[in-house]
Design a protein around this motif. Structure first.
Motif, PDB file in Angstrom:
ATOM      1  N   HIS A  65       7.223   4.027   3.872  1.00  8.04           N
ATOM      2  CA  HIS A  65       7.756   5.323   3.470  1.00  8.04           C
ATOM      3  C   HIS A  65       7.141   6.468   4.268  1.00  8.04           C
ATOM      4  N   ASN A  66       6.313   6.119   5.278  1.00  6.65           N
ATOM      5  CA  ASN A  66       5.614   7.127   6.089  1.00  6.65           C
ATOM      6  C   ASN A  66       4.778   8.059   5.221  1.00  6.65           C
ATOM      7  N   LYS A  67       4.087   7.472   4.243  1.00 10.06           N
ATOM      8  CA  LYS A  67       3.249   8.238   3.321  1.00 10.06           C
ATOM      9  C   LYS A  67       1.819   7.725   3.366  1.00 10.06           C
ATOM     10  N   PHE A  68       0.889   8.553   2.870  1.00 12.78           N
ATOM     11  CA  PHE A  68      -0.468   8.113   2.594  1.00 12.78           C
ATOM     12  C   PHE A  68      -0.691   8.293   1.107  1.00 12.78           C
ATOM     13  N   ILE A  69      -0.936   7.199   0.414  1.00 15.29           N
ATOM     14  CA  ILE A  69      -0.997   7.238  -1.043  1.00 15.29           C
ATOM     15  C   ILE A  69      -2.383   6.832  -1.536  1.00 15.29           C
ATOM     16  N   THR A  70      -2.713   7.264  -2.757  1.00 17.69           N
ATOM     17  CA  THR A  70      -3.956   6.878  -3.408  1.00 17.69           C
ATOM     18  C   THR A  70      -3.617   6.022  -4.625  1.00 17.69           C
ATOM     19  N   ILE A  71      -4.240   4.858  -4.717  1.00 14.80           N
ATOM     20  CA  ILE A  71      -4.061   3.974  -5.860  1.00 14.80           C
ATOM     21  C   ILE A  71      -5.391   3.922  -6.591  1.00 14.80           C
ATOM     22  N   THR A  72      -5.387   4.333  -7.861  1.00 15.10           N
ATOM     23  CA  THR A  72      -6.650   4.485  -8.581  1.00 15.10           C
ATOM     24  C   THR A  72      -6.524   3.978 -10.013  1.00 15.10           C
ATOM     25  N   GLY A  73      -7.626   3.406 -10.512  1.00 15.16           N
ATOM     26  CA  GLY A  73      -7.694   2.998 -11.911  1.00 15.16           C
ATOM     27  C   GLY A  73      -7.093   1.638 -12.184  1.00 15.16           C
ATOM     28  N   GLY A  74      -7.642   0.939 -13.164  1.00 16.26           N
ATOM     29  CA  GLY A  74      -7.071  -0.319 -13.610  1.00 16.26           C
ATOM     30  C   GLY A  74      -7.323  -1.463 -12.643  1.00 16.26           C
ATOM     31  N   THR A  75      -6.355  -2.407 -12.613  1.00 18.20           N
ATOM     32  CA  THR A  75      -6.462  -3.610 -11.786  1.00 18.20           C
ATOM     33  C   THR A  75      -5.177  -3.817 -11.007  1.00 18.20           C
ATOM     34  N   LEU A  76      -5.297  -4.059  -9.718  1.00 15.38           N
ATOM     35  CA  LEU A  76      -4.162  -4.470  -8.900  1.00 15.38           C
ATOM     36  C   LEU A  76      -4.280  -5.976  -8.712  1.00 15.38           C
ATOM     37  N   ASP A  77      -3.325  -6.724  -9.282  1.00 22.24           N
ATOM     38  CA  ASP A  77      -3.359  -8.186  -9.257  1.00 22.24           C
ATOM     39  C   ASP A  77      -2.515  -8.698  -8.096  1.00 22.24           C
ATOM     40  N   ALA A  78      -3.203  -9.188  -7.060  1.00 27.47           N
ATOM     41  CA  ALA A  78      -2.509  -9.701  -5.877  1.00 27.47           C
ATOM     42  C   ALA A  78      -2.534 -11.222  -5.819  1.00 27.47           C
ATOM     43  N   THR A  79      -2.892 -11.883  -6.925  1.00 25.97           N
ATOM     44  CA  THR A  79      -3.055 -13.336  -6.898  1.00 25.97           C
ATOM     45  C   THR A  79      -1.729 -14.091  -6.827  1.00 25.97           C
ATOM     46  N   ALA A  80      -0.621 -13.410  -7.052  1.00 29.80           N
ATOM     47  CA  ALA A  80       0.680 -14.078  -6.990  1.00 29.80           C
ATOM     48  C   ALA A  80       1.294 -14.039  -5.592  1.00 29.80           C
ATOM     49  N   LEU A  81       0.541 -13.567  -4.604  1.00 34.30           N
ATOM     50  CA  LEU A  81       1.069 -13.466  -3.250  1.00 34.30           C
ATOM     51  C   LEU A  81       1.426 -14.837  -2.696  1.00 34.30           C
ATOM     52  N   SER A  82       2.577 -14.920  -2.027  1.00 38.94           N
ATOM     53  CA  SER A  82       2.872 -16.125  -1.265  1.00 38.94           C
ATOM     54  C   SER A  82       2.197 -16.000   0.103  1.00 38.94           C
ATOM     55  N   ASN A  83       1.783 -17.118   0.662  1.00 38.09           N
ATOM     56  CA  ASN A  83       1.078 -17.154   1.948  1.00 38.09           C
ATOM     57  C   ASN A  83      -0.241 -16.389   1.912  1.00 38.09           C
ATOM     58  N   SER A  84      -0.669 -15.991   0.726  1.00 36.56           N
ATOM     59  CA  SER A  84      -1.983 -15.348   0.551  1.00 36.56           C
ATOM     60  C   SER A  84      -2.139 -14.086   1.389  1.00 36.56           C
ATOM     61  N   ARG A  85      -1.037 -13.336   1.590  1.00 29.27           N
ATOM     62  CA  ARG A  85      -1.086 -12.133   2.424  1.00 29.27           C
ATOM     63  C   ARG A  85      -0.590 -10.912   1.660  1.00 29.27           C
ATOM     64  N   LEU A  86      -1.370  -9.837   1.701  1.00 32.85           N
ATOM     65  CA  LEU A  86      -0.898  -8.533   1.262  1.00 32.85           C
ATOM     66  C   LEU A  86      -0.790  -7.659   2.495  1.00 32.85           C
ATOM     67  N   VAL A  87       0.434  -7.238   2.820  1.00 34.44           N
ATOM     68  CA  VAL A  87       0.694  -6.455   4.030  1.00 34.44           C
ATOM     69  C   VAL A  87       1.121  -5.054   3.621  1.00 34.44           C
ATOM     70  N   LEU A  88       0.355  -4.053   4.023  1.00 35.79           N
ATOM     71  CA  LEU A  88       0.624  -2.680   3.607  1.00 35.79           C
ATOM     72  C   LEU A  88       1.793  -2.087   4.384  1.00 35.79           C
ATOM     73  N   GLY A  89       2.602  -1.306   3.687  1.00 43.86           N
ATOM     74  CA  GLY A  89       3.707  -0.599   4.311  1.00 43.86           C
ATOM     75  C   GLY A  89       3.431   0.877   4.493  1.00 43.86           C
ATOM     76  N   ASP A  90       2.388   1.383   3.866  1.00 49.81           N
ATOM     77  CA  ASP A  90       1.995   2.792   3.959  1.00 49.81           C
ATOM     78  C   ASP A  90       0.473   2.877   4.060  1.00 49.81           C
ATOM     79  N   GLY A  91      -0.008   4.050   4.425  1.00 51.45           N
ATOM     80  CA  GLY A  91      -1.431   4.296   4.362  1.00 51.45           C
ATOM     81  C   GLY A  91      -1.889   4.342   2.916  1.00 51.45           C
ATOM     82  N   VAL A  92      -3.060   3.739   2.631  1.00 49.35           N
ATOM     83  CA  VAL A  92      -3.515   3.616   1.250  1.00 49.35           C
ATOM     84  C   VAL A  92      -5.007   3.903   1.151  1.00 49.35           C
ATOM     85  N   SER A  93      -5.369   4.644   0.085  1.00 48.16           N
ATOM     86  CA  SER A  93      -6.762   4.775  -0.324  1.00 48.16           C
ATOM     87  C   SER A  93      -6.901   4.147  -1.705  1.00 48.16           C
ATOM     88  N   PHE A  94      -7.749   3.131  -1.809  1.00 50.03           N
ATOM     89  CA  PHE A  94      -8.037   2.503  -3.092  1.00 50.03           C
ATOM     90  C   PHE A  94      -9.297   3.144  -3.669  1.00 50.03           C
TER      91      PHE A  94
END
Length: 199
Positions: A7-36
């Motif tokens: 989306h050509n954005k830089f976003i902040t993700i804050t608080g709680g839990t981001l559950d990435a354990t359901a990923l296929s091929n064990s890959r999380l590929v970002l589509g935008d700039g992110v600050s965790f």
């Protein structure tokens, strides 16, 4: 693998839990700039996070449930034009400024600081061609086994210079060049703090 759209954005993700354990091929590929920030990132032990050439910031108040591998670039011939990674918290296997089996057409930039812990840190990639230079800063109370300004695996190469700025933290060894890869240009290591056994 799961890839979110760009989306050509830089976003902040804050608080709680981001559950990435359901990923296929064990890959999380970002589509935008992110600050965790102030978040738990739930990954399986062999998962990989690809910034995909987007700006990535993992702050000191981030918790990872398992040690993962991070790339500033992408994978399998998906080229990017440059990378920008800052990691200040969490525990990692390896951290790469570059890509895995792909090309970076510009420069790589990776900063590891805060309380981040990694096995090895590379300014370049694993199997990666980098047309520009690599720029790696190690600072704060970060810790690692070895730090390399260049790439890891034979068949890789850095056309521009490799630059390591060791400002703080602890590691076993600091190397301006690559581990097993070809070094096609000059290397520079600048040390103004921190503790290491080998240079």
């Amino acid at each position: 693998s799961f890839t979110w759209n760009n989306h050509n954005k830089f976003i902040t993700i804050t608080g709680g839990t981001l559950d990435a354990t359901a990923l296929s091929n064990s890959r999380l590929v970002l589509g935008d700039g992110v600050s965790f920030e102030n978040i738990t990132l739930k990954f399986d032990a062999d998962d990989t996070l690809y910034a995909n050439g987007n700006k990535l910031v993992i702050n000191e108040n981030v918790t990872l449930t398992n040690a993962i591998t991070v790339y500033g670039g992408s994978y399998e011939n998906k080229s990017v034009y440059g990378t920008d990674v800052t990691i200040k918290g969490g525990t990692y296997k390896n951290i790469y400024g570059g890509s895995n089996e792909a090309t970076v057409f510009g420069d790589t930039n990776v900063t590891v600081g805060g309380t981040a812990t990694a096995e090895d840190v590379y300014g370049g990639g694993s199997i990666c061609t980098i047309k520009g230079s690599t720029n790696l800063t190690f600072e704060g109370n970060a810790s690692a086994n070895y730090i390399y300004g260049g790439c890891e695996v034979s068949g890789s190469g850095v056309s521009g210079g490799t630059n390591v700025n060791f400002k703080g933290g602890t590691c076993t060894g600091v190397y301006g060049g690559s581990k097993y890869a070809t070094q096609n240009s000059g290397t520079k290591v600048r040390m103004t703090g921190g503790t290491t056994e080998e240079v």
